[in-house]
Write a protein that holds these residues in place. Structure first.
Motif, PDB file in Angstrom:
ATOM      1  N   PRO A  21       0.779  -1.229   0.000  1.00  0.00           N
ATOM      2  CA  PRO A  21       0.000   0.000   0.000  1.00  0.00           C
ATOM      3  C   PRO A  21       0.813   1.281   0.000  1.00  0.00           C
ATOM      4  O   PRO A  21       0.367   2.281  -0.508  1.00  0.00           O
ATOM      5  CB  PRO A  21      -0.823  -0.118   1.280  1.00  0.00           C
ATOM      6  N   SER A  22       2.007   1.301   0.561  1.00  0.00           N
ATOM      7  CA  SER A  22       2.751   2.553   0.596  1.00  0.00           C
ATOM      8  C   SER A  22       4.238   2.299   0.809  1.00  0.00           C
ATOM      9  O   SER A  22       4.635   1.217   1.208  1.00  0.00           O
ATOM     10  CB  SER A  22       2.231   3.452   1.712  1.00  0.00           C
ATOM     11  N   TYR A  23       5.022   3.301   0.508  1.00  0.00           N
ATOM     12  CA  TYR A  23       6.449   3.249   0.763  1.00  0.00           C
ATOM     13  C   TYR A  23       6.782   4.267   1.837  1.00  0.00           C
ATOM     14  O   TYR A  23       6.173   5.335   1.909  1.00  0.00           O
ATOM     15  CB  TYR A  23       7.226   3.591  -0.525  1.00  0.00           C
ATOM     16  N   SER A  24       7.726   3.969   2.690  1.00  0.00           N
ATOM     17  CA  SER A  24       8.079   4.880   3.771  1.00  0.00           C
ATOM     18  C   SER A  24       8.803   6.111   3.243  1.00  0.00           C
ATOM     19  O   SER A  24       8.674   7.192   3.795  1.00  0.00           O
ATOM     20  CB  SER A  24       8.957   4.159   4.800  1.00  0.00           C
ATOM     21  N   ARG A  25       9.556   5.941   2.149  1.00  0.00           N
ATOM     22  CA  ARG A  25      10.298   7.088   1.639  1.00  0.00           C
ATOM     23  C   ARG A  25       9.392   7.973   0.797  1.00  0.00           C
ATOM     24  O   ARG A  25       8.404   7.534   0.233  1.00  0.00           O
ATOM     25  CB  ARG A  25      11.501   6.623   0.821  1.00  0.00           C
ATOM     26  N   ASP A  27       8.032   9.908  -2.285  1.00  0.00           N
ATOM     27  CA  ASP A  27       8.067   9.512  -3.688  1.00  0.00           C
ATOM     28  C   ASP A  27       7.098  10.380  -4.462  1.00  0.00           C
ATOM     29  O   ASP A  27       6.098  10.845  -3.931  1.00  0.00           O
ATOM     30  CB  ASP A  27       7.698   8.031  -3.823  1.00  0.00           C
ATOM     31  N   GLU A  28       7.405  10.567  -5.727  1.00  0.00           N
ATOM     32  CA  GLU A  28       6.551  11.386  -6.570  1.00  0.00           C
ATOM     33  C   GLU A  28       5.223  10.691  -6.818  1.00  0.00           C
ATOM     34  O   GLU A  28       5.181   9.520  -7.202  1.00  0.00           O
ATOM     35  CB  GLU A  28       7.262  11.658  -7.899  1.00  0.00           C
ATOM     36  N   VAL A  29       4.121  11.409  -6.632  1.00  0.00           N
ATOM     37  CA  VAL A  29       2.784  10.852  -6.818  1.00  0.00           C
ATOM     38  C   VAL A  29       2.394  10.982  -8.289  1.00  0.00           C
ATOM     39  O   VAL A  29       2.421  12.066  -8.865  1.00  0.00           O
ATOM     40  CB  VAL A  29       1.749  11.577  -5.936  1.00  0.00           C
ATOM     41  N   LEU A  30       2.028   9.855  -8.892  1.00  0.00           N
ATOM     42  CA  LEU A  30       1.647   9.828 -10.299  1.00  0.00           C
ATOM     43  C   LEU A  30       0.141   9.805 -10.494  1.00  0.00           C
ATOM     44  O   LEU A  30      -0.355  10.213 -11.552  1.00  0.00           O
ATOM     45  CB  LEU A  30       2.267   8.602 -10.983  1.00  0.00           C
ATOM     46  N   ALA A  31      -0.594   9.304  -9.491  1.00  0.00           N
ATOM     47  CA  ALA A  31      -2.054   9.254  -9.579  1.00  0.00           C
ATOM     48  C   ALA A  31      -2.624   9.114  -8.171  1.00  0.00           C
ATOM     49  O   ALA A  31      -1.951   8.631  -7.258  1.00  0.00           O
ATOM     50  CB  ALA A  31      -2.505   8.085 -10.451  1.00  0.00           C
ATOM     51  N   VAL A  32      -3.863   9.551  -8.028  1.00  0.00           N
ATOM     52  CA  VAL A  32      -4.573   9.423  -6.749  1.00  0.00           C
ATOM     53  C   VAL A  32      -5.874   8.679  -7.001  1.00  0.00           C
ATOM     54  O   VAL A  32      -6.624   9.005  -7.923  1.00  0.00           O
ATOM     55  CB  VAL A  32      -4.858  10.808  -6.132  1.00  0.00           C
ATOM     56  N   LYS A  36      -5.868   6.409  -1.825  1.00  0.00           N
ATOM     57  CA  LYS A  36      -4.645   5.727  -2.248  1.00  0.00           C
ATOM     58  C   LYS A  36      -3.841   6.596  -3.200  1.00  0.00           C
ATOM     59  O   LYS A  36      -4.403   7.395  -3.952  1.00  0.00           O
ATOM     60  CB  LYS A  36      -4.967   4.397  -2.944  1.00  0.00           C
ATOM     61  N   LYS A  37      -2.546   6.426  -3.171  1.00  0.00           N
ATOM     62  CA  LYS A  37      -1.661   7.148  -4.062  1.00  0.00           C
ATOM     63  C   LYS A  37      -0.822   6.149  -4.854  1.00  0.00           C
ATOM     64  O   LYS A  37      -0.310   5.178  -4.299  1.00  0.00           O
ATOM     65  CB  LYS A  37      -0.738   8.073  -3.272  1.00  0.00           C
ATOM     66  N   VAL A  38      -0.722   6.418  -6.126  1.00  0.00           N
ATOM     67  CA  VAL A  38       0.150   5.614  -6.985  1.00  0.00           C
ATOM     68  C   VAL A  38       1.421   6.419  -7.188  1.00  0.00           C
ATOM     69  O   VAL A  38       1.386   7.523  -7.738  1.00  0.00           O
ATOM     70  CB  VAL A  38      -0.504   5.318  -8.349  1.00  0.00           C
ATOM     71  N   THR A  39       2.531   5.877  -6.732  1.00  0.00           N
ATOM     72  CA  THR A  39       3.799   6.596  -6.807  1.00  0.00           C
ATOM     73  C   THR A  39       4.684   6.048  -7.908  1.00  0.00           C
ATOM     74  O   THR A  39       4.408   5.000  -8.501  1.00  0.00           O
ATOM     75  CB  THR A  39       4.541   6.482  -5.466  1.00  0.00           C
ATOM     76  N   MET A  40       5.771   6.772  -8.121  1.00  0.00           N
ATOM     77  CA  MET A  40       6.757   6.313  -9.102  1.00  0.00           C
ATOM     78  C   MET A  40       7.296   4.943  -8.710  1.00  0.00           C
ATOM     79  O   MET A  40       7.527   4.083  -9.570  1.00  0.00           O
ATOM     80  CB  MET A  40       7.906   7.320  -9.199  1.00  0.00           C
ATOM     81  N   SER A  41       7.458   4.715  -7.433  1.00  0.00           N
ATOM     82  CA  SER A  41       7.948   3.407  -6.964  1.00  0.00           C
ATOM     83  C   SER A  41       6.971   2.295  -7.308  1.00  0.00           C
ATOM     84  O   SER A  41       7.375   1.186  -7.671  1.00  0.00           O
ATOM     85  CB  SER A  41       8.170   3.434  -5.452  1.00  0.00           C
ATOM     86  N   ASP A  42       5.656   2.571  -7.166  1.00  0.00           N
ATOM     87  CA  ASP A  42       4.652   1.574  -7.525  1.00  0.00           C
ATOM     88  C   ASP A  42       4.770   1.208  -9.004  1.00  0.00           C
ATOM     89  O   ASP A  42       4.742   0.038  -9.377  1.00  0.00           O
ATOM     90  CB  ASP A  42       3.238   2.109  -7.249  1.00  0.00           C
ATOM     91  N   LEU A  43       4.891   2.244  -9.834  1.00  0.00           N
ATOM     92  CA  LEU A  43       4.982   2.005 -11.272  1.00  0.00           C
ATOM     93  C   LEU A  43       6.258   1.249 -11.627  1.00  0.00           C
ATOM     94  O   LEU A  43       6.222   0.298 -12.419  1.00  0.00           O
ATOM     95  CB  LEU A  43       4.934   3.334 -12.030  1.00  0.00           C
ATOM     96  N   GLU A  44       7.389   1.646 -11.043  1.00  0.00           N
ATOM     97  CA  GLU A  44       8.648   0.971 -11.339  1.00  0.00           C
ATOM     98  C   GLU A  44       8.608  -0.490 -10.905  1.00  0.00           C
ATOM     99  O   GLU A  44       9.181  -1.361 -11.559  1.00  0.00           O
ATOM    100  CB  GLU A  44       9.812   1.689 -10.639  1.00  0.00           C
ATOM    101  N   LYS A  65       4.973   4.090 -20.639  1.00  0.00           N
ATOM    102  CA  LYS A  65       4.838   4.254 -19.193  1.00  0.00           C
ATOM    103  C   LYS A  65       3.471   4.832 -18.843  1.00  0.00           C
ATOM    104  O   LYS A  65       2.838   4.419 -17.876  1.00  0.00           O
ATOM    105  CB  LYS A  65       5.940   5.163 -18.649  1.00  0.00           C
ATOM    106  N   VAL A  66       3.038   5.807 -19.638  1.00  0.00           N
ATOM    107  CA  VAL A  66       1.721   6.414 -19.406  1.00  0.00           C
ATOM    108  C   VAL A  66       0.626   5.364 -19.554  1.00  0.00           C
ATOM    109  O   VAL A  66      -0.298   5.279 -18.739  1.00  0.00           O
ATOM    110  CB  VAL A  66       1.480   7.585 -20.383  1.00  0.00           C
ATOM    111  N   ASN A  67       0.729   4.539 -20.599  1.00  0.00           N
ATOM    112  CA  ASN A  67      -0.284   3.502 -20.824  1.00  0.00           C
ATOM    113  C   ASN A  67      -0.298   2.486 -19.682  1.00  0.00           C
ATOM    114  O   ASN A  67      -1.367   2.045 -19.245  1.00  0.00           O
ATOM    115  CB  ASN A  67      -0.011   2.782 -22.147  1.00  0.00           C
ATOM    116  N   LEU A  68       0.884   2.121 -19.198  1.00  0.00           N
ATOM    117  CA  LEU A  68       0.962   1.170 -18.091  1.00  0.00           C
ATOM    118  C   LEU A  68       0.384   1.780 -16.817  1.00  0.00           C
ATOM    119  O   LEU A  68      -0.308   1.104 -16.059  1.00  0.00           O
ATOM    120  CB  LEU A  68       2.405   0.737 -17.868  1.00  0.00           C
ATOM    121  N   LEU A  69       0.665   3.064 -16.573  1.00  0.00           N
ATOM    122  CA  LEU A  69       0.102   3.750 -15.408  1.00  0.00           C
ATOM    123  C   LEU A  69      -1.417   3.735 -15.468  1.00  0.00           C
ATOM    124  O   LEU A  69      -2.091   3.471 -14.465  1.00  0.00           O
ATOM    125  CB  LEU A  69       0.617   5.190 -15.353  1.00  0.00           C
ATOM    126  N   ARG A  70      -1.971   4.005 -16.634  1.00  0.00           N
ATOM    127  CA  ARG A  70      -3.434   3.980 -16.783  1.00  0.00           C
ATOM    128  C   ARG A  70      -3.996   2.585 -16.514  1.00  0.00           C
ATOM    129  O   ARG A  70      -5.038   2.429 -15.874  1.00  0.00           O
ATOM    130  CB  ARG A  70      -3.831   4.446 -18.191  1.00  0.00           C
TER     131      ARG A  70
END
Length: 298
Positions: A21-25, A27-32, A36-44, A65-70
């Motif tokens: 669900p989350s990272y302690s560090r 991270d840049e938020v890519l979607a909400v 919940k927040k989808v971060t760069m770490s989630d996508l990577e 990357k955009v398509n995968l995020l969607r």
């Protein structure tokens, strides 16, 4: 029945934000998605689920990357809606999910036990090269440009003479120092190569009509032919490069060989690993029961 790996991956994506669900560090938020927040770490992390080649394709193209995020966001939203309606508690859905996760677990088990342990040494590459030397033989090839002035096969003498005169005028311009590529683009009547400045790429013997081929292979790089007559019309040929025939050196094909050896080892070792596992577990498959029964004639 084999479930497509893309379907398995979609299921993994759908549960990614729940399992992690989350990272302690920070991270840049890519979607909400609600809270919940989808971060760069989630996508990577999701990108890491793909094979090396697919990961590379995604990394090199931001649109991928955009398509995968969607897809990640969509899968999470729809999965959440499905849970709200209790679909995840449906016995039939749970049974299917169990199958999908078994498929994924089996794939990762094979990857961990077999695929990740496959190593190809320099000696392996050398042995493959020596054993398959015939595969690495190449014929003599030439790269050439040409200018074609077409002549219909049933053309009369007047039409032929007019076409030849046009070809001769172009040859004079080439010999006077005008750019061959530019002249080919402007005057060649071969639509396939004219837009490329008359460039035919590399070709071996047997690819072109014989009169054209004989002249092309007789010229040295940089040389221009006279007028060459074929069934298509009149050609002016300029050779750009020549490659001698013979066996390609090992260094030139080393990467290709390495990929082939890895593919062959992967196929054989995965097959052996699965067959041993099935044997050790005492598996019996009665596939004949799924085949059509022979009709007995009276």
């Amino acid at each position: 029945m084999r479930i497509p790996s893309v379907l398995v991956l979609t299921l993994v994506i759908a549960f990614t934000l729940i399992l992690y669900p989350s990272y302690s560090r920070a991270d840049e938020v890519l979607a909400v998605i609600g809270k919940k927040k989808v971060t760069m770490s989630d996508l990577e992390r999701v990108i890491g689920y793909y094979t090396k080649d697919k990961r590379s394709a995604i990394e090199q193209n931001p649109r991928n990357k955009v398509n995968l995020l969607r897809r990640l966001v969509q899968a999470t939203v729809l999965a959440d809606l499905a849970r709200k309606e209790g679909l995840d508690k449906d016995p039939k859905i749970k049974e299917r999910l169990s199958y999908f996760f078994n498929e994924l677990l089996a794939m990762e088990f094979v990857r961990e036990k077999v695929i990740n342990n496959i190593k190809v040494s320099e000696e392996d590459i050398q042995q493959y090269y020596n054993a398959n030397i015939e595969k690495f033989k190449q014929k003599e090839s030439v790269r050439a440009r040409h200018i074609l002035i077409k002549v219909p096969e049933n053309a009369d003498a007047i039409v032929r003479e007019k076409a030849r005169k046009k070809a001769e005028d172009l040859l004079k311009r080439v010999k006077a120092g005008e750019d061959f590529k530019k002249l080919a683009s402007e005057y060649s009547e071969d639509p396939g190569s004219a837009k490329k400045g008359g460039d035919l790429g590399y070709f071996t013997r047997g690819r072109m009509v014989k009169p054209f081929e004989d002249v092309a292979f007789s010229l040295k790089p940089g040389e221009v032919s006279g007028i060459v007559k074929t069934k298509f019309g009149y050609h002016i040929i300029k050779v750009l490069d020549k490659k001698p025939g013979g066996v390609m050196p090992l260094d030139a094909v080393k990467n290709v060989i390495k990929k082939r050896v890895i593919q062959e080892l992967t196929r054989s070792r995965v097959r052996d690993f699965i067959e041993k596992a099935m044997k050790d577990e005492g598996v019996k498959i009665y596939s004949e029961k799924l085949m059509p029964q022979k009709t007995l004639l009276k």
